[in-house]
Design a protein around this motif. Structure first.
Motif, PDB file in Angstrom:
ATOM      1  N   ALA A  79       0.255  21.034  37.810  1.00 52.37           N
ATOM      2  CA  ALA A  79       1.434  20.798  36.992  1.00 52.37           C
ATOM      3  C   ALA A  79       2.373  21.988  37.153  1.00 52.37           C
ATOM      4  O   ALA A  79       1.916  23.120  37.335  1.00 52.37           O
ATOM      5  CB  ALA A  79       1.049  20.638  35.526  1.00 52.37           C
ATOM      6  N   ASN A  80       3.644  21.713  37.110  1.00 52.31           N
ATOM      7  CA  ASN A  80       4.646  22.762  37.303  1.00 52.31           C
ATOM      8  C   ASN A  80       5.634  22.784  36.152  1.00 52.31           C
ATOM      9  O   ASN A  80       5.944  21.755  35.540  1.00 52.31           O
ATOM     10  CB  ASN A  80       5.430  22.529  38.600  1.00 52.31           C
ATOM     11  CG  ASN A  80       4.546  22.490  39.822  1.00 52.31           C
ATOM     12  OD1 ASN A  80       3.807  23.427  40.083  1.00 52.31           O
ATOM     13  ND2 ASN A  80       4.609  21.395  40.567  1.00 52.31           N
ATOM     14  N   LEU A  81       6.140  23.988  35.891  1.00 56.60           N
ATOM     15  CA  LEU A  81       7.227  24.175  34.933  1.00 56.60           C
ATOM     16  C   LEU A  81       8.343  24.909  35.673  1.00 56.60           C
ATOM     17  O   LEU A  81       8.109  25.990  36.217  1.00 56.60           O
ATOM     18  CB  LEU A  81       6.759  25.024  33.748  1.00 56.60           C
ATOM     19  CG  LEU A  81       7.845  25.631  32.849  1.00 56.60           C
ATOM     20  CD1 LEU A  81       8.658  24.545  32.163  1.00 56.60           C
ATOM     21  CD2 LEU A  81       7.225  26.569  31.806  1.00 56.60           C
ATOM     22  N   GLN A  82       9.511  24.294  35.712  1.00 60.95           N
ATOM     23  CA  GLN A  82      10.655  24.940  36.333  1.00 60.95           C
ATOM     24  C   GLN A  82      11.699  25.218  35.264  1.00 60.95           C
ATOM     25  O   GLN A  82      11.989  24.366  34.421  1.00 60.95           O
ATOM     26  CB  GLN A  82      11.247  24.067  37.445  1.00 60.95           C
ATOM     27  CG  GLN A  82      12.412  24.732  38.176  1.00 60.95           C
ATOM     28  CD  GLN A  82      12.681  24.125  39.536  1.00 60.95           C
ATOM     29  OE1 GLN A  82      11.929  23.288  40.036  1.00 60.95           O
ATOM     30  NE2 GLN A  82      13.759  24.557  40.163  1.00 60.95           N
ATOM     31  N   ILE A  83      12.229  26.441  35.287  1.00 59.18           N
ATOM     32  CA  ILE A  83      13.289  26.835  34.361  1.00 59.18           C
ATOM     33  C   ILE A  83      14.488  27.251  35.200  1.00 59.18           C
ATOM     34  O   ILE A  83      14.371  28.114  36.080  1.00 59.18           O
ATOM     35  CB  ILE A  83      12.862  28.016  33.460  1.00 59.18           C
ATOM     36  CG1 ILE A  83      11.486  27.756  32.833  1.00 59.18           C
ATOM     37  CG2 ILE A  83      13.914  28.245  32.373  1.00 59.18           C
ATOM     38  CD1 ILE A  83      10.910  28.967  32.088  1.00 59.18           C
ATOM     39  N   SER A  84      15.613  26.615  34.954  1.00 63.30           N
ATOM     40  CA  SER A  84      16.823  26.945  35.706  1.00 63.30           C
ATOM     41  C   SER A  84      17.788  27.749  34.838  1.00 63.30           C
ATOM     42  O   SER A  84      17.648  27.819  33.614  1.00 63.30           O
ATOM     43  CB  SER A  84      17.493  25.667  36.206  1.00 63.30           C
ATOM     44  OG  SER A  84      17.825  24.843  35.108  1.00 63.30           O
ATOM     45  N   ASN A  85      18.770  28.380  35.495  1.00 62.34           N
ATOM     46  CA  ASN A  85      19.795  29.161  34.803  1.00 62.34           C
ATOM     47  C   ASN A  85      19.155  30.084  33.761  1.00 62.34           C
ATOM     48  O   ASN A  85      19.483  30.048  32.566  1.00 62.34           O
ATOM     49  CB  ASN A  85      20.818  28.232  34.134  1.00 62.34           C
ATOM     50  CG  ASN A  85      22.013  28.983  33.584  1.00 62.34           C
ATOM     51  OD1 ASN A  85      22.305  30.112  33.994  1.00 62.34           O
ATOM     52  ND2 ASN A  85      22.699  28.373  32.640  1.00 62.34           N
ATOM     53  N   LEU A  86      18.236  30.923  34.224  1.00 65.84           N
ATOM     54  CA  LEU A  86      17.451  31.773  33.330  1.00 65.84           C
ATOM     55  C   LEU A  86      18.329  32.670  32.471  1.00 65.84           C
ATOM     56  O   LEU A  86      19.357  33.203  32.920  1.00 65.84           O
ATOM     57  CB  LEU A  86      16.474  32.616  34.140  1.00 65.84           C
ATOM     58  CG  LEU A  86      15.221  31.883  34.631  1.00 65.84           C
ATOM     59  CD1 LEU A  86      14.576  32.644  35.775  1.00 65.84           C
ATOM     60  CD2 LEU A  86      14.246  31.668  33.491  1.00 65.84           C
ATOM     61  N   LYS A  87      17.889  32.835  31.223  1.00 68.31           N
ATOM     62  CA  LYS A  87      18.552  33.709  30.257  1.00 68.31           C
ATOM     63  C   LYS A  87      17.573  34.782  29.801  1.00 68.31           C
ATOM     64  O   LYS A  87      16.348  34.612  29.924  1.00 68.31           O
ATOM     65  CB  LYS A  87      19.027  32.884  29.056  1.00 68.31           C
ATOM     66  CG  LYS A  87      19.919  31.710  29.438  1.00 68.31           C
ATOM     67  CD  LYS A  87      20.297  30.897  28.236  1.00 68.31           C
ATOM     68  CE  LYS A  87      21.081  29.636  28.617  1.00 68.31           C
ATOM     69  NZ  LYS A  87      22.271  29.904  29.427  1.00 68.31           N
ATOM     70  N   ASN A  88      18.109  35.857  29.237  1.00 68.45           N
ATOM     71  CA  ASN A  88      17.223  36.941  28.778  1.00 68.45           C
ATOM     72  C   ASN A  88      16.169  36.422  27.796  1.00 68.45           C
ATOM     73  O   ASN A  88      15.023  36.881  27.814  1.00 68.45           O
ATOM     74  CB  ASN A  88      18.053  38.050  28.125  1.00 68.45           C
ATOM     75  CG  ASN A  88      18.887  38.820  29.142  1.00 68.45           C
ATOM     76  OD1 ASN A  88      18.524  38.917  30.320  1.00 68.45           O
ATOM     77  ND2 ASN A  88      20.004  39.364  28.703  1.00 68.45           N
ATOM     78  N   GLU A  89      16.562  35.463  26.963  1.00 68.55           N
ATOM     79  CA  GLU A  89      15.632  34.955  25.951  1.00 68.55           C
ATOM     80  C   GLU A  89      14.518  34.068  26.524  1.00 68.55           C
ATOM     81  O   GLU A  89      13.620  33.651  25.785  1.00 68.55           O
ATOM     82  CB  GLU A  89      16.382  34.209  24.848  1.00 68.55           C
ATOM     83  CG  GLU A  89      17.287  33.099  25.336  1.00 68.55           C
ATOM     84  CD  GLU A  89      18.735  33.553  25.493  1.00 68.55           C
ATOM     85  OE1 GLU A  89      18.972  34.715  25.921  1.00 68.55           O
ATOM     86  OE2 GLU A  89      19.632  32.733  25.217  1.00 68.55           O
ATOM     87  N   ASP A  90      14.586  33.804  27.818  1.00 66.47           N
ATOM     88  CA  ASP A  90      13.480  33.081  28.466  1.00 66.47           C
ATOM     89  C   ASP A  90      12.337  34.032  28.828  1.00 66.47           C
ATOM     90  O   ASP A  90      11.269  33.565  29.265  1.00 66.47           O
ATOM     91  CB  ASP A  90      13.961  32.385  29.741  1.00 66.47           C
ATOM     92  CG  ASP A  90      14.968  31.283  29.450  1.00 66.47           C
ATOM     93  OD1 ASP A  90      15.883  31.084  30.279  1.00 66.47           O
ATOM     94  OD2 ASP A  90      14.861  30.635  28.388  1.00 66.47           O
ATOM     95  N   THR A  91      12.548  35.325  28.671  1.00 69.51           N
ATOM     96  CA  THR A  91      11.479  36.287  28.906  1.00 69.51           C
ATOM     97  C   THR A  91      10.317  35.985  27.969  1.00 69.51           C
ATOM     98  O   THR A  91      10.467  36.015  26.747  1.00 69.51           O
ATOM     99  CB  THR A  91      11.970  37.733  28.682  1.00 69.51           C
ATOM    100  OG1 THR A  91      12.940  38.050  29.686  1.00 69.51           O
ATOM    101  CG2 THR A  91      10.815  38.718  28.759  1.00 69.51           C
ATOM    102  N   ALA A  92       9.172  35.653  28.548  1.00 69.37           N
ATOM    103  CA  ALA A  92       8.034  35.183  27.752  1.00 69.37           C
ATOM    104  C   ALA A  92       6.841  34.972  28.663  1.00 69.37           C
ATOM    105  O   ALA A  92       6.971  34.954  29.899  1.00 69.37           O
ATOM    106  CB  ALA A  92       8.373  33.866  27.058  1.00 69.37           C
ATOM    107  N   THR A  93       5.698  34.791  28.045  1.00 71.06           N
ATOM    108  CA  THR A  93       4.526  34.275  28.744  1.00 71.06           C
ATOM    109  C   THR A  93       4.471  32.772  28.500  1.00 71.06           C
ATOM    110  O   THR A  93       4.606  32.318  27.352  1.00 71.06           O
ATOM    111  CB  THR A  93       3.240  34.942  28.240  1.00 71.06           C
ATOM    112  OG1 THR A  93       3.305  36.345  28.525  1.00 71.06           O
ATOM    113  CG2 THR A  93       2.015  34.345  28.928  1.00 71.06           C
ATOM    114  N   TYR A  94       4.305  32.036  29.564  1.00 69.18           N
ATOM    115  CA  TYR A  94       4.232  30.572  29.497  1.00 69.18           C
ATOM    116  C   TYR A  94       2.806  30.136  29.832  1.00 69.18           C
ATOM    117  O   TYR A  94       2.227  30.576  30.821  1.00 69.18           O
ATOM    118  CB  TYR A  94       5.227  29.950  30.486  1.00 69.18           C
ATOM    119  CG  TYR A  94       6.665  30.229  30.088  1.00 69.18           C
ATOM    120  CD1 TYR A  94       7.301  31.389  30.511  1.00 69.18           C
ATOM    121  CD2 TYR A  94       7.372  29.349  29.267  1.00 69.18           C
ATOM    122  CE1 TYR A  94       8.613  31.667  30.134  1.00 69.18           C
ATOM    123  CE2 TYR A  94       8.680  29.621  28.883  1.00 69.18           C
ATOM    124  CZ  TYR A  94       9.292  30.790  29.313  1.00 69.18           C
ATOM    125  OH  TYR A  94      10.583  31.064  28.926  1.00 69.18           O
TER     126      TYR A  94
END
Lengths: 113, 107
Positions: A79-94
Protein backbone atom coordinates in the motif's frame (compact mmCIF):
# COMPACT_ATOMS: atom_id res chain seq x y z
CA UNK A 1 3.92 -13.70 11.30
CA UNK A 2 2.16 -10.60 10.07
CA UNK A 3 4.48 -7.69 9.29
CA UNK A 4 4.05 -4.25 7.78
CA UNK A 5 7.35 -2.79 6.61
CA UNK A 6 7.46 0.84 5.54
CA UNK A 7 9.90 2.74 3.39
CA UNK A 8 12.60 4.91 4.91
CA UNK A 9 12.66 8.54 6.10
CA UNK A 10 12.23 11.35 3.62
CA UNK A 11 13.47 14.94 3.56
CA UNK A 12 11.56 17.15 1.19
CA UNK A 13 11.14 20.82 0.34
CA UNK A 14 7.79 22.63 0.46
CA UNK A 15 5.86 22.07 -2.75
CA UNK A 16 7.49 18.72 -3.52
CA UNK A 17 5.78 15.32 -3.40
CA UNK A 18 6.54 12.17 -1.46
CA UNK A 19 5.44 8.55 -1.74
CA UNK A 20 5.58 6.19 1.23
CA UNK A 21 5.22 2.45 0.80
CA UNK A 22 3.99 -0.22 3.20
CA UNK A 23 4.72 -3.84 2.31
CA UNK A 24 2.59 -6.46 4.02
CA UNK A 25 3.57 -10.06 4.63
CA UNK A 26 2.28 -13.02 6.59
CA UNK A 27 -1.33 -12.83 5.41
CA UNK A 28 -3.44 -12.48 2.30
CA UNK A 29 -3.12 -8.78 1.46
CA UNK A 30 -6.61 -8.39 0.05
CA UNK A 31 -8.28 -9.86 3.14
CA UNK A 32 -7.83 -6.76 5.30
CA UNK A 33 -8.10 -3.04 4.76
CA UNK A 34 -5.08 -0.78 5.15
CA UNK A 35 -5.36 2.42 7.15
CA UNK A 36 -3.01 5.37 7.50
CA UNK A 37 -2.29 7.38 10.66
CA UNK A 38 -0.36 10.64 11.06
CA UNK A 39 1.65 11.61 14.13
CA UNK A 40 3.18 15.09 14.12
CA UNK A 41 6.28 15.56 16.28
CA UNK A 42 5.33 15.40 19.95
CA UNK A 43 1.64 15.08 19.12
CA UNK A 44 -1.04 12.40 19.19
CA UNK A 45 -2.36 10.00 16.60
CA UNK A 46 -4.64 11.15 13.80
CA UNK A 47 -6.55 8.78 11.51
CA UNK A 48 -6.12 9.73 7.86
CA UNK A 49 -8.35 7.19 6.17
CA UNK A 50 -8.23 3.74 4.65
CA UNK A 51 -8.11 1.82 1.42
CA UNK A 52 -10.07 -1.30 0.57
CA UNK A 53 -7.32 -3.68 -0.51
CA UNK A 54 -9.76 -5.81 -2.48
CA UNK A 55 -11.42 -3.09 -4.55
CA UNK A 56 -8.77 -0.38 -4.29
CA UNK A 57 -11.34 2.18 -3.16
CA UNK A 58 -9.85 4.82 -0.83
CA UNK A 59 -11.69 6.77 1.86
CA UNK A 60 -10.16 9.93 3.28
CA UNK A 61 -10.77 11.76 6.53
CA UNK A 62 -11.85 15.35 5.91
CA UNK A 63 -8.47 16.84 6.81
CA UNK A 64 -6.75 14.60 4.26
CA UNK A 65 -8.83 15.22 1.16
CA UNK A 66 -7.09 16.80 -1.81
CA UNK A 67 -3.31 16.35 -1.50
CA UNK A 68 -3.26 12.83 -0.12
CA UNK A 69 -3.65 9.69 -2.22
CA UNK A 70 -3.83 6.08 -1.08
CA UNK A 71 -2.98 3.47 -3.68
CA UNK A 72 -2.09 -0.20 -4.00
CA UNK A 73 0.33 -2.47 -5.75
CA UNK A 74 -1.69 -5.54 -4.86
CA UNK A 75 0.58 -7.92 -6.74
CA UNK A 76 3.37 -6.78 -4.42
CA UNK A 77 1.18 -6.71 -1.29
CA UNK A 78 2.03 -3.04 -0.94
CA UNK A 79 0.00 0.00 0.00
CA UNK A 80 1.22 3.49 -0.77
CA UNK A 81 0.58 6.97 0.55
CA UNK A 82 1.42 9.88 -1.71
CA UNK A 83 1.39 13.48 -0.49
CA UNK A 84 1.66 16.25 -3.05
CA UNK A 85 2.43 19.97 -2.67
CA UNK A 86 4.08 19.32 0.70
CA UNK A 87 3.70 21.89 3.46
CA UNK A 88 5.68 22.37 6.67
CA UNK A 89 2.74 21.01 8.65
CA UNK A 90 3.02 17.70 6.81
CA UNK A 91 6.18 17.03 8.82
CA UNK A 92 5.21 13.90 10.74
CA UNK A 93 5.63 10.19 11.12
CA UNK A 94 3.13 8.31 8.99
CA UNK A 95 2.05 4.82 9.96
CA UNK A 96 0.28 2.18 7.93
CA UNK A 97 -2.07 0.16 10.11
CA UNK A 98 -4.17 -2.94 9.69
CA UNK A 99 -6.72 -2.63 12.47
CA UNK A 100 -6.44 -3.25 15.14
CA UNK A 101 -3.15 -4.94 15.98
CA UNK A 102 -0.72 -4.47 13.12
CA UNK A 103 1.30 -1.33 12.55
CA UNK A 104 4.17 -0.43 10.28
CA UNK A 105 7.28 0.96 11.92
CA UNK A 106 6.44 4.48 10.73
CA UNK A 107 8.01 6.71 8.10
CA UNK A 108 9.27 10.15 9.12
CA UNK A 109 8.62 12.80 6.50
CA UNK A 110 10.40 16.09 7.14
CA UNK A 111 9.39 19.12 5.08
CA UNK A 112 11.88 21.95 5.27
CA UNK A 113 13.28 24.57 2.95
CA UNK B 1 -17.54 12.83 14.12
CA UNK B 2 -17.22 11.00 17.44
CA UNK B 3 -15.04 12.88 19.91
CA UNK B 4 -12.93 10.91 22.38
CA UNK B 5 -12.14 12.75 25.61
CA UNK B 6 -9.24 11.08 27.41
CA UNK B 7 -8.08 11.80 30.96
CA UNK B 8 -5.81 12.50 32.65
CA UNK B 9 -3.29 14.00 30.19
CA UNK B 10 -0.46 12.78 32.38
CA UNK B 11 0.03 10.51 35.31
CA UNK B 12 2.87 9.62 37.61
CA UNK B 13 2.73 6.32 39.48
CA UNK B 14 4.95 4.39 41.87
CA UNK B 15 6.04 0.84 41.15
CA UNK B 16 3.26 -1.55 42.10
CA UNK B 17 0.60 1.16 42.13
CA UNK B 18 -2.70 0.65 40.32
CA UNK B 19 -3.54 3.31 37.74
CA UNK B 20 -6.59 4.08 35.65
CA UNK B 21 -7.07 6.02 32.44
CA UNK B 22 -10.49 7.08 31.21
CA UNK B 23 -12.00 7.75 27.80
CA UNK B 24 -15.41 9.22 27.18
CA UNK B 25 -17.02 9.09 23.74
CA UNK B 26 -19.37 11.79 22.49
CA UNK B 27 -21.88 9.08 21.57
CA UNK B 28 -22.43 5.38 22.14
CA UNK B 29 -19.61 3.38 20.53
CA UNK B 30 -20.98 -0.06 21.48
CA UNK B 31 -17.70 -1.25 23.03
CA UNK B 32 -15.76 -0.65 19.79
CA UNK B 33 -12.92 0.72 21.85
CA UNK B 34 -9.24 -0.19 21.81
CA UNK B 35 -6.33 0.83 24.01
CA UNK B 36 -2.78 1.31 22.77
CA UNK B 37 0.58 1.88 24.43
CA UNK B 38 3.20 3.86 22.55
CA UNK B 39 6.81 4.13 23.62
CA UNK B 40 9.06 6.88 22.36
CA UNK B 41 10.01 6.41 18.72
CA UNK B 42 7.95 3.23 18.35
CA UNK B 43 4.67 2.20 16.81
CA UNK B 44 1.61 1.90 19.05
CA UNK B 45 1.03 -1.54 20.53
CA UNK B 46 -2.48 -2.94 20.98
CA UNK B 47 -3.32 -3.76 24.59
CA UNK B 48 -7.10 -4.15 24.70
CA UNK B 49 -9.76 -4.47 22.01
CA UNK B 50 -13.56 -4.48 22.14
CA UNK B 51 -13.26 -2.58 25.41
CA UNK B 52 -12.19 -5.52 27.56
CA UNK B 53 -10.46 -8.23 25.48
CA UNK B 54 -6.78 -8.63 26.25
CA UNK B 55 -4.55 -8.84 23.18
CA UNK B 56 -2.37 -11.95 22.99
CA UNK B 57 0.93 -11.48 24.75
CA UNK B 58 -0.16 -8.49 26.83
CA UNK B 59 0.40 -8.92 30.58
CA UNK B 60 -2.70 -9.66 32.62
CA UNK B 61 -2.11 -6.59 34.79
CA UNK B 62 -3.73 -4.63 31.95
CA UNK B 63 -7.52 -4.68 31.87
CA UNK B 64 -10.24 -2.71 30.15
CA UNK B 65 -13.83 -2.05 31.05
CA UNK B 66 -16.77 0.10 30.09
CA UNK B 67 -19.71 0.35 27.77
CA UNK B 68 -21.76 2.95 25.98
CA UNK B 69 -19.76 6.16 26.18
CA UNK B 70 -17.50 5.51 29.18
CA UNK B 71 -14.38 3.32 29.11
CA UNK B 72 -11.33 2.78 31.24
CA UNK B 73 -7.96 1.09 31.18
CA UNK B 74 -6.50 -0.21 34.44
CA UNK B 75 -2.94 -1.24 35.14
CA UNK B 76 -2.84 -3.31 38.31
CA UNK B 77 0.68 -2.96 39.62
CA UNK B 78 2.74 -0.44 37.68
CA UNK B 79 5.98 -1.81 36.22
CA UNK B 80 8.93 0.16 34.80
CA UNK B 81 8.18 -1.08 31.29
CA UNK B 82 4.67 0.42 31.48
CA UNK B 83 6.01 3.94 30.99
CA UNK B 84 4.76 5.44 27.77
CA UNK B 85 1.82 7.20 26.22
CA UNK B 86 -1.56 5.49 26.18
CA UNK B 87 -4.28 6.18 23.62
CA UNK B 88 -7.85 5.05 23.29
CA UNK B 89 -9.39 4.57 19.85
CA UNK B 90 -13.00 4.35 18.81
CA UNK B 91 -13.56 2.02 15.88
CA UNK B 92 -17.34 2.21 15.86
CA UNK B 93 -17.84 4.77 13.13
CA UNK B 94 -15.75 6.48 10.48
CA UNK B 95 -13.77 8.61 10.90
CA UNK B 96 -11.99 6.57 13.54
CA UNK B 97 -10.84 8.85 16.34
CA UNK B 98 -8.12 8.58 18.94
CA UNK B 99 -8.07 10.08 22.39
CA UNK B 100 -5.50 12.79 23.01
CA UNK B 101 -3.23 10.49 24.98
CA UNK B 102 -2.11 9.96 28.58
CA UNK B 103 1.59 10.14 29.40
CA UNK B 104 2.38 7.64 32.14
CA UNK B 105 5.61 7.93 34.08
CA UNK B 106 7.22 6.24 37.06
CA UNK B 107 7.20 8.36 40.21
Amino acid sequence: QIQLVQSGPELKKPGESVKISCKASGYTFTDYAMHWVKQAPGKGLKWMGWINTYTGKPTYADDFKGRFVFSLEASASTANLQISNLKNEDTATYFCWSPFAYWGQGTLVTVSS
Amino acid sequence: DIQMTQSPPSLSASLGETVSIECRASEDIYSNLAWYQQKSGKSPQLLIYYASSLQDGVPSRFSGSGSGTQYSLKISGMQPEDEGVYYCLQGSKYPFTFGSGTKLEIK
